[in-house]
Enzyme design. Sequence first.
Site, PDB file in Angstrom:
ATOM      1  N   PHE A 345       4.584   0.904   0.523  1.00  0.00           N
ATOM      2  CA  PHE A 345       5.092   0.682  -0.833  1.00  0.00           C
ATOM      3  C   PHE A 345       5.169   1.981  -1.633  1.00  0.00           C
ATOM      4  O   PHE A 345       5.887   2.058  -2.639  1.00  0.00           O
ATOM      5  CB  PHE A 345       4.210  -0.340  -1.556  1.00  0.00           C
ATOM      6  CG  PHE A 345       2.901   0.192  -2.066  1.00  0.00           C
ATOM      7  CD1 PHE A 345       2.735   0.516  -3.400  1.00  0.00           C
ATOM      8  CD2 PHE A 345       1.814   0.343  -1.221  1.00  0.00           C
ATOM      9  CE1 PHE A 345       1.525   0.993  -3.877  1.00  0.00           C
ATOM     10  CE2 PHE A 345       0.598   0.811  -1.679  1.00  0.00           C
ATOM     11  CZ  PHE A 345       0.451   1.140  -3.010  1.00  0.00           C
ATOM     12  N   LYS A 346       4.475   3.017  -1.188  1.00  0.00           N
ATOM     13  CA  LYS A 346       4.506   4.290  -1.917  1.00  0.00           C
ATOM     14  C   LYS A 346       5.908   4.904  -1.927  1.00  0.00           C
ATOM     15  O   LYS A 346       6.238   5.710  -2.796  1.00  0.00           O
ATOM     16  CB  LYS A 346       3.511   5.267  -1.288  1.00  0.00           C
ATOM     17  CG  LYS A 346       2.073   4.760  -1.218  1.00  0.00           C
ATOM     18  CD  LYS A 346       1.467   4.593  -2.583  1.00  0.00           C
ATOM     19  CE  LYS A 346       0.050   4.056  -2.535  1.00  0.00           C
ATOM     20  NZ  LYS A 346      -0.934   5.004  -2.045  1.00  0.00           N
ATOM     21  N   ASP A 347       6.750   4.524  -0.957  1.00  0.00           N
ATOM     22  CA  ASP A 347       8.111   5.072  -0.904  1.00  0.00           C
ATOM     23  C   ASP A 347       8.925   4.704  -2.146  1.00  0.00           C
ATOM     24  O   ASP A 347       9.830   5.442  -2.541  1.00  0.00           O
ATOM     25  CB  ASP A 347       8.852   4.576   0.339  1.00  0.00           C
ATOM     26  CG  ASP A 347       8.365   5.253   1.612  1.00  0.00           C
ATOM     27  OD1 ASP A 347       8.071   6.456   1.567  1.00  0.00           O
ATOM     28  OD2 ASP A 347       8.293   4.571   2.651  1.00  0.00           O
ATOM     29  N   LEU A 350       7.919   7.324  -4.591  1.00  0.00           N
ATOM     30  CA  LEU A 350       7.999   8.719  -4.153  1.00  0.00           C
ATOM     31  C   LEU A 350       9.335   9.108  -3.535  1.00  0.00           C
ATOM     32  O   LEU A 350       9.523  10.275  -3.172  1.00  0.00           O
ATOM     33  CB  LEU A 350       6.840   9.009  -3.211  1.00  0.00           C
ATOM     34  CG  LEU A 350       5.502   9.006  -3.965  1.00  0.00           C
ATOM     35  CD1 LEU A 350       4.327   9.031  -3.020  1.00  0.00           C
ATOM     36  CD2 LEU A 350       5.434  10.183  -4.943  1.00  0.00           C
ATOM     37  N   THR A 377       0.060   7.510   0.553  1.00  0.00           N
ATOM     38  CA  THR A 377       0.718   8.406  -0.399  1.00  0.00           C
ATOM     39  C   THR A 377       1.135   9.714   0.254  1.00  0.00           C
ATOM     40  O   THR A 377       2.201  10.257  -0.045  1.00  0.00           O
ATOM     41  CB  THR A 377      -0.207   8.694  -1.598  1.00  0.00           C
ATOM     42  OG1 THR A 377      -0.474   7.482  -2.290  1.00  0.00           O
ATOM     43  CG2 THR A 377       0.429   9.690  -2.552  1.00  0.00           C
TER      44      THR A 377
END
Length: 738
Positions: A345-347, A350, A377
């Site tokens: 989910f960090k994509d 980011l 992350t």
Amino acid sequence: MFHILPYQPLRLMTQNSLSSMCLKLMLSRPVAFAQIWKSWFSSHSLLGKKNIILMGPPGAGKTTTGRIVGQKLGCPVIDIDDDVLETTWNMSVSEKLRDVGYEEFLEEEGKALLKFSASGSVISLSGSNPMHAAGMQYIKQNGIVVYLDVPTAVIMGRLKSKQMDRIVGLSPGISLKDVLQFRKQFYKRWFDIRVLCGGDVAAEVVAEKVLDAVKRYQDSELETFISTRSSRSRRSTEEDSHKLYFSDVVTQGLALDGGLFVPERGLTKFTAEEWQGLIEATYTERAQVILERCIHPADIPASKLVEIIETAYGENFSCSKVAPVRHLAGNQFLLELFHGPTASFKDFALQLVPHLFAYCIPRSCNYLILVATSGDTGSAVLDGFSRLRDTDKQRIALVNFFPEDGVSPIQKSQMIGCQKENAWSVGVKSDFDFCQTAIKQIFTNSDFTGFLTVEYGTALAAANSINWARLLPQIVYHASAYLDLVHQGIISFGSPVDVCIPTGNFGNMLAALYAKMMGIPIRKCICASNENNVLTDFIRTGVYDLRGRKLISSFSPAVDILKSSNLERYLHLIGNEDGQLVTQLFNQLENQGHFQLQKDLLGKLQQDLVAGWCSGEDCLAAIHSVYSTTGYILDTHTAVAKVVADRLQDRTCPIIISSTAHYSKFAPAILRALRIAEINQNPLSQLHLLSSYSALPPIHWGLLETLKKTGNGDHHVCAADISVLMSHIETLIQNHFM
């Protein structure tokens, strides 16, 4: 004659002149909002001669809305179709279109626009004006373009009822829906402000929304940021002389007093009609609308923001829906957040934040981004910043600190493999909490940061979830998940849902709470922890207690966290923005290892949150059970949330479980859950074994390619000592920027 203010100077004006004028009006007599507007504008009419330019598809209501806006402001109203084109051509628009055809019509229409001149007016464009670039560039020079964004289905209904069949571009074999969809690219290119217009919204209401939007556009002073540790008395003195805007907090990351930035006036709230207007929208369209409301155009113009969002969520994601919602079982649904390039989910944040950052920073300084990660992350931020333009890479570099022995083998391989010429990974011989605390201390060490600026012309910035910009894209996918359930017919708009999120640093949970504040009908947010269940205890008791607690390595390393940074933002919110209280609580946590909420605050917290935790054995059992019954493989973090959801949901409404990572990233644990006796230690071999199961979802494409290309390359490892980290940072700056 009415004149719109020039845009930029208003940020330079003192707030006092605006406030005192409005105060006098309100004290003198009760006065309607529109009257305040008219008086405010007329008193500043000498500051400019801009036009309000209404743009949108045919049937959007531009003409009617323009007349109402003009009447409220007492200024001329010009309809391009009626007052310019038909006057110029001496025939109706439909006749002209029939006579000359589609392409020639656009050219003739553009030429007429190039000869048109007006100031201080409300101008309603034709639906096809934005398709002529030269004409739009010309008219935009002296105006603020307001896009009346009406759902396509609503437009089609209106045009059908009016029996309008002479639409530019409409021809045999090309449907009206195709024409309207095609035109959106032109509207997105030219607008300054978007106004959402639902199907049943009266023109009077739309006109008021236009006035609100123009006021916001003109006055960026309304959208400033404060620290969670800032007292009210200090805000009224120090911060009046140094206001912080979105572009400032993106680059600064952490407040100088150690607090986290939050918008001073909170987040915007959407109406039910506005949310419903996004039900048919794509993910990127939803993101554009939501983020436009959260980022002032003085910081990033709307058309540029559209470009950034389309870059972030375009080809980089393997699923066209970007964040699809999948039915799991019963009333449980999975929000799949792992279709980005690094499988977590960090994509979502980011792939977007690097472009926001590159746009916002001054060109005169170099920046080094500091990141601490508990796993996901790291690769996401490395991948995101590596996609910047080469010119931006020369002035923006990144160092990613992670616990050397505290991430999965595949996560570690990813972080090492994602290193680029401007981005490096450094393993630290400690846990995530040390990495995160060290970065905070480095940011607040003015001697060190000042030395880097003076000696190397380099400033430090943060890309962790402590950075405000990281939270905004997460709000989008929580809102989008709800709208998808409505679109699929699972619920009607307004019906509640619960969400269950595997939670460590509280950023993902906070984003869901923000989505709720903005109008998404989320009932309960369920916080799911693993054995490091300090948040579960806190939500149940109001006591945040780290005394005697040691971090436990688990199958779900991304939530192996004891100090949840974003909890500070939430406590600031429910504590009536009392910075002194937040400072007291977190100073006590830092110095004594614990704090306790007052009873009233705990009551507020428990209205929003419930919490539970899951053991490692239960996590693996859930993975095996779900695979056996559905053929779907959960990752270890999603399995934690699944177990907690099963225990805490009351089954009176749907529950959306955030699937925060792809199971491929945690292959050893997944293979153990599937009861594979012998597990090869090579990460690539583990993925090949998992792929033989032909499970849903399939093996992650990006992860597999990364491991094939990079193997387990070199990276730096350093001791758990802040001075060592600072020395390493200085060396990296010397090597990259000097």
